[in-house]
Scaffold this active site. Structure first.
Site, PDB file in Angstrom:
ATOM      1  N   GLU A  27     -91.972 -27.776  -1.265  1.00  0.00           N
ATOM      2  CA  GLU A  27     -91.744 -28.994  -0.479  1.00  0.00           C
ATOM      3  C   GLU A  27     -90.246 -29.276  -0.438  1.00  0.00           C
ATOM      4  O   GLU A  27     -89.515 -28.941  -1.374  1.00  0.00           O
ATOM      5  CB  GLU A  27     -92.486 -30.178  -1.140  1.00  0.00           C
ATOM      6  CG  GLU A  27     -92.216 -31.513  -0.450  1.00  0.00           C
ATOM      7  CD  GLU A  27     -93.155 -32.645  -0.879  1.00  0.00           C
ATOM      8  OE1 GLU A  27     -94.042 -32.421  -1.719  1.00  0.00           O
ATOM      9  OE2 GLU A  27     -92.985 -33.763  -0.338  1.00  0.00           O
ATOM     10  N   ASN A  72     -95.524 -35.353   0.598  1.00  0.00           N
ATOM     11  CA  ASN A  72     -95.116 -36.643   1.151  1.00  0.00           C
ATOM     12  C   ASN A  72     -94.027 -36.463   2.213  1.00  0.00           C
ATOM     13  O   ASN A  72     -93.955 -37.211   3.171  1.00  0.00           O
ATOM     14  CB  ASN A  72     -94.598 -37.557   0.035  1.00  0.00           C
ATOM     15  CG  ASN A  72     -95.693 -37.904  -0.970  1.00  0.00           C
ATOM     16  OD1 ASN A  72     -96.883 -37.817  -0.658  1.00  0.00           O
ATOM     17  ND2 ASN A  72     -95.303 -38.302  -2.170  1.00  0.00           N
ATOM     18  N   ASN A 172    -100.920 -34.895   5.121  1.00  0.00           N
ATOM     19  CA  ASN A 172    -100.902 -34.883   3.658  1.00  0.00           C
ATOM     20  C   ASN A 172    -101.277 -36.248   3.111  1.00  0.00           C
ATOM     21  O   ASN A 172    -100.717 -37.272   3.541  1.00  0.00           O
ATOM     22  CB  ASN A 172     -99.487 -34.539   3.160  1.00  0.00           C
ATOM     23  CG  ASN A 172     -99.380 -34.603   1.647  1.00  0.00           C
ATOM     24  OD1 ASN A 172     -99.974 -33.775   0.946  1.00  0.00           O
ATOM     25  ND2 ASN A 172     -98.656 -35.595   1.132  1.00  0.00           N
ATOM     26  N   GLU A 173    -102.222 -36.274   2.182  1.00  0.00           N
ATOM     27  CA  GLU A 173    -102.588 -37.502   1.435  1.00  0.00           C
ATOM     28  C   GLU A 173    -102.566 -38.745   2.317  1.00  0.00           C
ATOM     29  O   GLU A 173    -101.919 -39.752   1.989  1.00  0.00           O
ATOM     30  CB  GLU A 173    -101.657 -37.674   0.222  1.00  0.00           C
ATOM     31  CG  GLU A 173    -101.816 -36.568  -0.789  1.00  0.00           C
ATOM     32  CD  GLU A 173    -101.108 -36.813  -2.124  1.00  0.00           C
ATOM     33  OE1 GLU A 173    -100.271 -37.720  -2.229  1.00  0.00           O
ATOM     34  OE2 GLU A 173    -101.418 -36.064  -3.079  1.00  0.00           O
ATOM     35  N   TYR A 244    -103.365 -34.074 -10.583  1.00  0.00           N
ATOM     36  CA  TYR A 244    -102.295 -33.850 -11.557  1.00  0.00           C
ATOM     37  C   TYR A 244    -102.799 -34.313 -12.911  1.00  0.00           C
ATOM     38  O   TYR A 244    -103.134 -35.491 -13.075  1.00  0.00           O
ATOM     39  CB  TYR A 244    -101.027 -34.615 -11.145  1.00  0.00           C
ATOM     40  CG  TYR A 244    -100.412 -34.041  -9.883  1.00  0.00           C
ATOM     41  CD1 TYR A 244     -99.658 -32.873  -9.938  1.00  0.00           C
ATOM     42  CD2 TYR A 244    -100.621 -34.639  -8.644  1.00  0.00           C
ATOM     43  CE1 TYR A 244     -99.108 -32.314  -8.793  1.00  0.00           C
ATOM     44  CE2 TYR A 244    -100.074 -34.094  -7.489  1.00  0.00           C
ATOM     45  CZ  TYR A 244     -99.318 -32.925  -7.565  1.00  0.00           C
ATOM     46  OH  TYR A 244     -98.774 -32.374  -6.432  1.00  0.00           O
ATOM     47  N   GLU A 292    -102.996 -29.067  -4.078  1.00  0.00           N
ATOM     48  CA  GLU A 292    -102.000 -29.562  -5.044  1.00  0.00           C
ATOM     49  C   GLU A 292    -102.701 -29.705  -6.384  1.00  0.00           C
ATOM     50  O   GLU A 292    -103.672 -30.466  -6.494  1.00  0.00           O
ATOM     51  CB  GLU A 292    -101.422 -30.922  -4.628  1.00  0.00           C
ATOM     52  CG  GLU A 292    -100.439 -30.851  -3.491  1.00  0.00           C
ATOM     53  CD  GLU A 292     -99.733 -32.170  -3.196  1.00  0.00           C
ATOM     54  OE1 GLU A 292     -99.481 -32.942  -4.134  1.00  0.00           O
ATOM     55  OE2 GLU A 292     -99.448 -32.404  -2.011  1.00  0.00           O
ATOM     56  N   GLN A 351     -95.461 -27.546  -7.993  1.00  0.00           N
ATOM     57  CA  GLN A 351     -94.905 -26.819  -6.877  1.00  0.00           C
ATOM     58  C   GLN A 351     -94.323 -25.505  -7.396  1.00  0.00           C
ATOM     59  O   GLN A 351     -94.777 -25.068  -8.444  1.00  0.00           O
ATOM     60  CB  GLN A 351     -93.856 -27.682  -6.201  1.00  0.00           C
ATOM     61  CG  GLN A 351     -94.494 -28.985  -5.668  1.00  0.00           C
ATOM     62  CD  GLN A 351     -93.685 -29.736  -4.631  1.00  0.00           C
ATOM     63  OE1 GLN A 351     -92.635 -29.302  -4.209  1.00  0.00           O
ATOM     64  NE2 GLN A 351     -94.186 -30.897  -4.223  1.00  0.00           N
TER      65      GLN A 351
HETATM   66  O1  AHR Z   1     -96.251 -32.667  -5.327  1.00  0.00           O
HETATM   67  C1  AHR Z   1     -95.570 -33.880  -5.373  1.00  0.00           C
HETATM   68  C2  AHR Z   1     -96.199 -34.929  -4.461  1.00  0.00           C
HETATM   69  O2  AHR Z   1     -97.453 -35.287  -4.981  1.00  0.00           O
HETATM   70  C3  AHR Z   1     -96.516 -34.478  -3.062  1.00  0.00           C
HETATM   71  O3  AHR Z   1     -95.429 -34.614  -2.201  1.00  0.00           O
HETATM   72  C4  AHR Z   1     -97.612 -35.420  -2.660  1.00  0.00           C
HETATM   73  O4  AHR Z   1     -98.488 -34.856  -1.722  1.00  0.00           O
HETATM   74  C5  AHR Z   1     -98.295 -35.758  -3.965  1.00  0.00           C
HETATM   75  O5  AHR Z   1     -98.467 -37.137  -4.096  1.00  0.00           O
END
Ligand code: AHR
Length: 516
Positions: A27, A72, A172-173, A244, A292, A351
């Site tokens: 990203e 993001n 995305n999201e 995460y 992700e 990432q």
């Molecule tokens: O990977 C970091 C961020 O986490 C990404 O930009 C977003 O999609 C997520 O909230």
């Protein structure tokens, strides 16, 4: 030493791992692109400005597909800014990460980098500040051979052949309040459907992923997936998942249990997707793109990294330093993905470099492997084949996992967490069976009795373990090899019985040759 029994059979198959399961993510965020994969003034840079030292590590890590340009970031991105003569490209405010985007690196450079690294590109379109029209134009620029203004524009920029990008993410999201242009499920479902229709008219060979919830703890989770898929069902192949893992509570047993919540997440999203199919009496199966996933918490809570002052270029944000226990939790996540190979057909470690990444660099200096590099390299290099159903009999523990989100704070009660988490992958082509094993017991080893049927005799081909007496140990520029896999030989084979003695708090990978 605890005892465990692990059994599997050649014919009891979960599914074949898709090549795209082993992906990662680049990203425009912090130093992922600038100072990460791209640094023209670096001593190892090639003529394109790509860091060769980073490329070498990427090849070793072996990701198969790479998501780009966000995240993001994509929700405010104008793809046109990143193509054409570099000196004419605009400098923009990136509102996602409060940085200046110089646009020195854009789509064409990314595609070149992917080709060099032998990685399939995965592109995301901006459905935040933009919409279906720009999405189809971006696709036309990338994939149409020639004879239209946009395809000829690409050719005039020096890329004669189409990029032929097959996998596209529809935003995305989009459920996240932090996302530029966030939407309700109905708003997003409509926009994604129209974007998908136009994109598939532009290039019918592409595959599309709709955005799922940005996390399992979102208050709209579940409904979001259902509503979005009710809109997009006929037009997409995938729905996305993001997770995460965290250790905010400084509670290692819970942290190591937390990958099991990814299993639940996957199974729930499968159930929702299949219920949408069932209501339509459809045999189509929506696949999952876990695009992700990682451990991320130290540089996340309260968004400390987004409050930097001024508008820097490529700031050092989200530079999570991964320790030994992060690598263990991360290995557990790899096992969760493998064990759902029937439905998770794409995955992206978020990432790749510097920002929550397996590879770290110093701008102008060296690159090194973080602890999580190792389980990912095992997963990708050794996880190709048929994932087998494993029967695991091992003592369990109960715990509760603290999982705060931006909107609420919750504990997940986790009962009967097996100390041993396992995946077994059979490669018929290589005549091998590979076991991925996470021992979550912090103080005790586990003696595994293995019973594998249908393979003839299993003989050890290679084995290594990742462990360290100090679970907070990490790799640094000064000590890049503090955590690295070591040869593992605690395997005994007698009269067809195999015993493996796992160390406490360890990640162990054993590959056997099969005689059949
Ligand atoms: O990977 C970091 C961020 O986490 C990404 O930009 C977003 O999609 C997520 O909230």
């Amino acid at each position: 030493m605890q005892k465990a029994q692990v059994r599997f059979d050649r014919d009891f198959i979960i599914g074949e791992t898709d090549r795209r399961l082993f992906g990662a993510f680049v990203e425009h965020l912090g130093r992922c692109v600038y100072g990460g994969i791209f640094e023209p003034r670096h001593p190892t840079a090639d003529k394109n400005g790509f860091r060769r030292d980073v490329l070498d590590l990427v090849r070793e890590l072996a990701p198969t597909i790479m998501r780009y340009p966000g995240g993001n970031f994509v929700s405010g991105y104008d793809w046109e800014d990143g193509v054409g003569p570099v000196e004419k490209r605009p400098r923009r405010m990136d509102l996602a990460w409060k940085s200046i985007e110089t646009n020195e690196f854009g789509t064409n450079e990314f595609i070149d980098w992917c080709r060099l690294a032998d990685i399939e590109p995965m592109l995301a379109v901006n459905l935040g500040t933009r919409g279906p029209d720009e999405a189809r134009h971006y696709l036309e620029y990338c994939n149409h051979p020639s004879g239209t203004t946009l395809s000829d524009l690409r050719r005039s920029h020096g890329w004669e052949k189409p990029h032929d990008v097959k996998f596209w993410c529809l935003g995305n999201e989009m459920d996240g309040s932090w996302q530029m242009g966030a939407k309700t499920a109905n708003e997003y479902g409509r926009v994604a459907t129209e974007a998908a229709k136009m994109m598939k008219l532009t290039d019918p060979t592409i595959e599309l992923a709709a955005c799922g919830s940005s996390g399992r703890k979102m208050s709209t989770y579940g409904d979001w997936e259902r509503v979005v898929l009710e809109h997009t069902f006929e037009h997409v192949e995938y729905i996305s998942l993001h997770t995460y893992l965290n250790n905010y509570a400084d509670d290692t047993p819970s942290f190591l249990a937390s990958p099991d919540l990814m299993d639940s997440f996957i199974e729930e999203v499968v159930a929702i997707a299949d219920s949408v199919a069932a209501r339509r009496r459809s045999s189509k199966r929506i696949m999952l793109s876990f695009d992700e996933w990682n451990v991320w918490y130290r540089t996340r809570r309260g968004d400390e990294n987004r409050i930097q002052t001024g508008w820097p270029v490529a700031p050092s944000i989200l530079e999570e330093k991964y320790n030994m226990q992060d690598a263990l939790a991360f290995g557990g996540a790899c096992i969760s993905l493998l064990n759902h190979a029937d439905r998770v057909k794409a995955g992206c470690l978020a990432q790749l470099v510097n920002a929550i990444a397996p590879i770290m660099t110093e701008t102008g200096g060296p690159a090194w492997r973080q602890t999580i590099f190792w389980p990912f390299a095992d997963f990708s290099n050794l996880g190709r084949g048929r994932v087998l159903r494993t029967f695991v009999d091992v003592p369990t523990y109960s715990t509760r996992y603290y999982d705060p989100t931006r909107t609420e704070e919750l504990y997940d009660k986790m009962e009967a967490v097996p100390y041993l988490k396992v995946s077994a992958v059979h490669s018929e082509a290589d005549r091998t069976v590979t076991l991925f094993m996470l021992n979550r017991n912090l103080s005790d080893g586990i003696e595994v009795d293995l019973e594998a049927t249908g393979f003839g005799t299993l003989s050890r081909q290679r084995a290594h373990e990742l462990r360290h007496d100090d679970l907070s140990a990490l790799n640094t520029k000064e000590k890049p090899d503090e955590i690295k896999p070591r040869e593992f030989d605690a395997i005994e084979a007698t009269n067809g019985w195999i015993k493996i003695k796992l160390s406490p708090a360890s990640w162990t990978v054993v590959r056997f040759d099969t005689s059949k």
